[in-house]
Design an enzyme around this catalytic site. Structure first.
Site, PDB file in Angstrom:
ATOM      1  N   GLY A   1      -4.021 -12.069   8.832  1.00  0.00           N
ATOM      2  CA  GLY A   1      -4.828 -12.427   9.993  1.00  0.00           C
ATOM      3  C   GLY A   1      -5.703 -13.645   9.758  1.00  0.00           C
ATOM      4  O   GLY A   1      -5.863 -14.489  10.652  1.00  0.00           O
TER       5      GLY A   1
ATOM      6  N   GLN B   1       0.820  -1.214   0.000  1.00  0.00           N
ATOM      7  CA  GLN B   1       0.000   0.000   0.000  1.00  0.00           C
ATOM      8  C   GLN B   1       0.856   1.266   0.000  1.00  0.00           C
ATOM      9  O   GLN B   1       2.041   1.219   0.294  1.00  0.00           O
ATOM     10  CB  GLN B   1      -0.938  -0.016   1.218  1.00  0.00           C
ATOM     11  CG  GLN B   1      -0.234  -0.376   2.511  1.00  0.00           C
ATOM     12  CD  GLN B   1      -1.169  -1.041   3.537  1.00  0.00           C
ATOM     13  OE1 GLN B   1      -2.384  -1.064   3.381  1.00  0.00           O
ATOM     14  NE2 GLN B   1      -0.589  -1.584   4.595  1.00  0.00           N
TER      15      GLN B   1
ATOM     16  N   ASP C   1     -12.110  -2.299   5.596  1.00  0.00           N
ATOM     17  CA  ASP C   1     -13.015  -1.170   5.612  1.00  0.00           C
ATOM     18  C   ASP C   1     -14.116  -1.495   6.619  1.00  0.00           C
ATOM     19  O   ASP C   1     -14.430  -2.666   6.847  1.00  0.00           O
ATOM     20  CB  ASP C   1     -13.646  -0.962   4.218  1.00  0.00           C
ATOM     21  CG  ASP C   1     -12.646  -0.372   3.240  1.00  0.00           C
ATOM     22  OD1 ASP C   1     -11.676   0.268   3.685  1.00  0.00           O
ATOM     23  OD2 ASP C   1     -12.832  -0.575   2.028  1.00  0.00           O
TER      24      ASP C   1
ATOM     25  N   GLN D   1      -9.208   4.465  19.120  1.00  0.00           N
ATOM     26  CA  GLN D   1      -8.372   3.410  19.714  1.00  0.00           C
ATOM     27  C   GLN D   1      -8.903   2.986  21.088  1.00  0.00           C
ATOM     28  O   GLN D   1      -8.928   1.796  21.420  1.00  0.00           O
ATOM     29  CB  GLN D   1      -6.932   3.907  19.897  1.00  0.00           C
ATOM     30  CG  GLN D   1      -6.352   4.638  18.706  1.00  0.00           C
ATOM     31  CD  GLN D   1      -5.590   3.746  17.758  1.00  0.00           C
ATOM     32  OE1 GLN D   1      -5.804   2.538  17.717  1.00  0.00           O
ATOM     33  NE2 GLN D   1      -4.706   4.343  16.985  1.00  0.00           N
TER      34      GLN D   1
ATOM     35  N   ASP E   1      -0.728   0.304  13.569  1.00  0.00           N
ATOM     36  CA  ASP E   1      -0.229   1.542  14.168  1.00  0.00           C
ATOM     37  C   ASP E   1       0.207   1.365  15.615  1.00  0.00           C
ATOM     38  O   ASP E   1       1.021   2.124  16.119  1.00  0.00           O
ATOM     39  CB  ASP E   1      -1.296   2.642  14.059  1.00  0.00           C
ATOM     40  CG  ASP E   1      -2.624   2.225  14.658  1.00  0.00           C
ATOM     41  OD1 ASP E   1      -2.775   2.256  15.879  1.00  0.00           O
ATOM     42  OD2 ASP E   1      -3.537   1.865  13.878  1.00  0.00           O
TER      43      ASP E   1
ATOM     44  N   GLU F   1      -0.035  -8.382  11.625  1.00  0.00           N
ATOM     45  CA  GLU F   1       0.037  -7.232  10.711  1.00  0.00           C
ATOM     46  C   GLU F   1       0.980  -7.639   9.590  1.00  0.00           C
ATOM     47  O   GLU F   1       2.106  -8.049   9.833  1.00  0.00           O
ATOM     48  CB  GLU F   1       0.546  -5.999  11.450  1.00  0.00           C
ATOM     49  CG  GLU F   1       0.885  -4.803  10.571  1.00  0.00           C
ATOM     50  CD  GLU F   1      -0.272  -4.306   9.724  1.00  0.00           C
ATOM     51  OE1 GLU F   1      -1.299  -3.903  10.281  1.00  0.00           O
ATOM     52  OE2 GLU F   1      -0.151  -4.346   8.464  1.00  0.00           O
TER      53      GLU F   1
ATOM     54  N   ASP G   1      -9.069  -4.739  13.121  1.00  0.00           N
ATOM     55  CA  ASP G   1      -8.930  -3.355  12.638  1.00  0.00           C
ATOM     56  C   ASP G   1      -8.231  -3.404  11.280  1.00  0.00           C
ATOM     57  O   ASP G   1      -7.266  -2.696  11.034  1.00  0.00           O
ATOM     58  CB  ASP G   1      -8.094  -2.568  13.664  1.00  0.00           C
ATOM     59  CG  ASP G   1      -7.959  -1.097  13.312  1.00  0.00           C
ATOM     60  OD1 ASP G   1      -8.871  -0.555  12.680  1.00  0.00           O
ATOM     61  OD2 ASP G   1      -6.924  -0.496  13.668  1.00  0.00           O
TER      62      ASP G   1
ATOM     63  N   TYR H   1     -13.161  11.474  10.490  1.00  0.00           N
ATOM     64  CA  TYR H   1     -13.757  10.430   9.643  1.00  0.00           C
ATOM     65  C   TYR H   1     -15.034  10.961   8.970  1.00  0.00           C
ATOM     66  O   TYR H   1     -15.722  11.814   9.543  1.00  0.00           O
ATOM     67  CB  TYR H   1     -14.109   9.190  10.470  1.00  0.00           C
ATOM     68  CG  TYR H   1     -12.942   8.349  10.928  1.00  0.00           C
ATOM     69  CD1 TYR H   1     -11.643   8.607  10.490  1.00  0.00           C
ATOM     70  CD2 TYR H   1     -13.125   7.289  11.809  1.00  0.00           C
ATOM     71  CE1 TYR H   1     -10.575   7.824  10.920  1.00  0.00           C
ATOM     72  CE2 TYR H   1     -12.059   6.510  12.236  1.00  0.00           C
ATOM     73  CZ  TYR H   1     -10.792   6.791  11.789  1.00  0.00           C
ATOM     74  OH  TYR H   1      -9.742   6.009  12.213  1.00  0.00           O
TER      75      TYR H   1
END
Lengths: 367, 367
Positions: free
Chosen positions: B212, B105, B233, B136, B160, B180, B230, B299
């Site tokens: 995952g 990405q 989308d 979070q 993150d 991840e 997480d 958002y």
């Protein structure tokens, strides 16, 4: 206008199609004579086939300043937020329905792709069809559902009629006074947002074409069970309005245990310190003072706040726990649709604050 | 990477300053070799005086399509929302700090005027310093505070490190696994968002550089007290993920009475039908299924949702009433700051839905 200064309604919207004449008009005489412009698109309302050809005319550039400060895009409505600069929300304009200017302010109505019809006052988005329910229902039912048996309510501002529509759902109400200075605004809402302005159809409504502050200073003390103020920018601790006679006059005009609900800034705005706002208001309102909030996606930050204050009564008003619920199955009043947003759960939840908003900013270790 | 597939950390971020080489690189081999670009501004990080001269380089145009569909302004980051088209949110870019592309990405880090540092993945805003707390803290503590004594947690995505930081506050936790796939993403967060990526410093964290879904299918049944996803989308009823093996594998990997928390669409989005989403998930999760939401102003719509699901246990998990509160005065774990957003009141309030969201859309009289 009758002997009591109450205006009865007629559909007196005057349309003039001379755009430049209206937009360049500097009418400073303070009278409420209307000068209204029906946007050029409107004359083709029934002529949908011509819509594409007219696309260029849809260009709306609200902010013509330095594009690095206030970006603009033709065909989009842009709103930036002076209280939280460095961001802007754009809405695509499908069709401009109305542009005009009264003695007090400039108005714009457009059909948006995302939010249905949108009403803009002096460049600031006021409401959209999609999310007005979240604002109108909360600013009305948060105060009215917190007190038993409200009978007499005063609305200052709120000329769109949505708060009237919501008050109308309460069967205990006997009298609804509203002070709105701009009759053109009322007429534009009646024409373009009939499901909102339907509130004016309630037989209990008395419209007073007068400044709310002037009206307040003339009413006998202890007149109202609730006063709803929807007339200023959302308030914050430093605002003139908090320190002004208005708050004192509101407190005087309320009965014992009566309540005020007024728009307050979003809890996300750096300029808002909720605890300081509350402590300032407690100097005037000796009952309860609470901050609540609701979600309105078309508003900056997606959130707007309310300040709820009560005068001293037999016991303090417990804003968090509504004692006067609305039966959503009963259809009382002039609203043509049932409640979309408000319910008793959402009422109580509106007073729950994120941890950062519970402390005065000056006391925070990290801000 | 050790024998268990767990990667230990090193600050292995590789910087290359050939912007074109990186941005034009089409590395489709799926490996995790990093190709990273430090933006040209970054090399002048200590040289603030040159900032103005560089202003032209700050131009970011993410969406280069038809300007009537996706407006763009040089010097501003623009995000439009495919799920709710016809609107766009602009953030003013003070300084581009990083642009790069991994095998998976494209990443962008910039300093914004309004929200502090901002992280963007493939053009979509992921988080901002100003409001990441609201996301979070809620995606983590809504599930973990709903169950007694959580010991073993799996995070899918969340590279993150912010969810790890939040899990770290729970003293009962013994093991935190995270899957991840993109190590470059982790490294970029560690460099530019150290207060978020601090979560990786918790000694209980094991990082698995693996997809995952693949990881889930390999773990023994009944492994985890909680799984936090997480990685996709925000889900809605029609999504592949709801119908996929992933949900079944999550349910298998949870202990009895274990909980899943996964991002779900904003309640304002026309594409979300909360009741249908819940009923679909109940086919897999035989305990409780609830929708909750929080406010995140950066958002689209200012709101994001969560879906909380539990497997059958001795008794159903009561998500609305947290039984495992965090003592905000105790400072456990690696977080350098106390909770900013979450508290038990906000937890319960997150499950209160506006009336329009309580009914399946198909059943609504007016939608």
């Amino acid at each position: 206008m009758d002997a009591n200064g109450v205006l009865s309604f007629s559909d007196d919207l005057v349309f003039k199609k001379k755009k430049d004449e209206v937009l360049n008009n500097n009418n400073d005489n303070g009278c409420s004579h209307l000068q209204v412009l029906e946007a050029e698109h409107q004359k083709d309302e029934e002529d949908e086939e011509e819509e594409e050809e007219e696309e260029e005319d849809n260009s709306i550039i609200i902010n013509g300043d330095d594009p690095l400060d206030h970006p603009t895009i033709p065909g989009w409505f842009c709103e930036h937020c002076p209280q939280w600069p460095g961001q802007a929300h754009f809405l695509k304009v499908d069709k401009v329905l109305f542009q005009g200017k009264s003695a007090y302010q400039a108005m714009l109505v457009f059909q948006s792709s995302a939010y249905g019809k949108v009403f803009v006052l002096d460049g600031a988005l006021q409401l959209t069809e999609k999310d007005e329910c979240a604002y109108q229902e909360m600013i009305t039912h948060l105060p009215l559902c917190s007190i038993p048996n409200p009978k007499k309510v005063l609305v200052i501002g709120g000329g769109d009629g949505g708060i009237l529509r919501e008050i109308s759902r309460h069967s205990s109400i006997e009298q609804i006074d509203i002070c709105e200075i701009d009759t053109m605004l009322i007429d534009v809402y009646k024409k373009y947002f009939p499901e909102i302005a339907v509130g004016y159809k309630d037989y209990r409504v008395n419209l007073h074409i007068i400044d709310g502050s002037a009206f307040l200073s003339s009413v006998p003390p202890g007149s109202y069970d609730a006063i709803i103020v929807d007339a200023f920018d959302p308030i914050k601790p430093d605002d003139e309005v908090v320190r002004s006679k208005l708050f004192e006059n509101v407190a005087k005009a309320l009965k014992e245990g009566g309540v005020l609900c007024i728009q307050a800034e979003s809890l996300w705005f750096p300029s808002l310190d909720i605890q300081i706002l509350i402590s300032k208001c407690k100097q005037v309102f000796k009952g309860s003072v609470q901050y609540a909030w609701t979600i309105v996606p078309a508003y900056p930050s997606g959130v707007i706040g309310f300040l709820l204050c009560s005068t001293q009564g037999p016991k303090d008003v417990d804003f968090k726990n509504p004692i006067n619920p609305i039966d959503s199955n009963k259809n009382f009043g002039v609203a043509t649709q049932p409640l979309k947003f408000y319910n008793s759960e959402v009422h109580s939840a509106a007073f729950c604050l994120p941890s950062f908003a519970k402390k005065a900013k000056g006391l925070r270790s990290n801000n």
